[in-house]
Design an enzyme around this catalytic site. Structure first.
Site, PDB file in Angstrom:
ATOM      1  CG  HIS A   7      63.819 -43.609   1.536  1.00 22.83           C
ATOM      2  ND1 HIS A   7      62.693 -44.379   1.555  1.00 22.83           N
ATOM      3  CD2 HIS A   7      63.780 -42.912   0.366  1.00 22.83           C
ATOM      4  CE1 HIS A   7      61.995 -44.168   0.454  1.00 22.83           C
ATOM      5  NE2 HIS A   7      62.641 -43.290  -0.295  1.00 22.83           N
TER       6      HIS A   7
ATOM      7  CD  GLU B 245      62.970 -43.695   6.967  1.00 21.62           C
ATOM      8  OE1 GLU B 245      61.729 -43.646   7.016  1.00 21.62           O
ATOM      9  OE2 GLU B 245      63.613 -43.326   5.959  1.00 21.62           O
TER      10      GLU B 245
ATOM     11  CB  CYS C  72      59.262 -46.868   2.087  1.00 18.65           C
ATOM     12  SG  CYS C  72      61.023 -47.255   2.020  1.00 18.65           S
TER      13      CYS C  72
ATOM     14  CB  CYS D 265      63.083 -47.443   5.385  1.00 13.07           C
ATOM     15  SG  CYS D 265      64.011 -46.433   4.206  1.00 13.07           S
TER      16      CYS D 265
END
Length: 151
Positions: free
Chosen positions: A78, A80, A106, A109
């Site tokens: 992801h 992040e 999420c 993250c």
């Protein structure tokens, strides 16, 4: 009219998202210091040296895994998490930083950002992981829904 910092950085996050090779969702993120300086950017995509999903196909689609579930079954990382890992690799301190991201983070993250010292996340789109909101609240990380400026 001059753009607000939030508008400016969210637009940059959208530009960063154009580098994504994810077939399901293109996400971009920008980490910003307390004095509004960019510390790093990230987008969701394959790990360094690994084949991208636009070449291999989406494993999550092949396995019929719904969005927001079983994030570990994916070739991509992801946006992040990419920022947090980039910062660690290059010695960039994220303590007290804000991350602008095109989609709500999420749980995984949120954990990575909290451990990195990120205090605030400005996000635009939703993501089906409500536990992430609970974790962010527990660690005192502000999750703030971005509202675009009316021009």
């Amino acid at each position: 009219m001059r753009k607000s910092w939030d508008q400016y950085f969210m637009e940059i996050a959208h530009l960063v998202a154009t580098r994504s090779t994810c077939l399901r969702r293109q996400v971009g993120a920008v980490a910003v210091s307390k004095d509004n300086r960019i510390l790093g950017t990230g987008y969701n995509g394959a790990l360094p040296g690994a084949p991208h999903c636009d070449k291999t196909g989406c494993l999550r689609d092949q396995l019929k895994i719904p969005s927001g579930q079983r994030q570990e079954i994916c070739r991509a990382q992801h946006a992040e998490a990419n920022i947090c890992n980039f910062a660690a690799r290059h010695g960039v301190a994220l303590d007290g930083a804000t991350i602008y991201v095109t989609s709500r983070p999420c749980t995984t993250c949120v954990k990575a950002m909290a451990t990195s010292g990120i205090k605030r996340v400005i996000y635009e789109g939703d993501y089906p992981d409500s536990f992430a909101c609970q974790v962010a609240d527990e660690v005192g990380m502000g999750l703030i829904k971005f509202v675009p400026e009316k021009i």
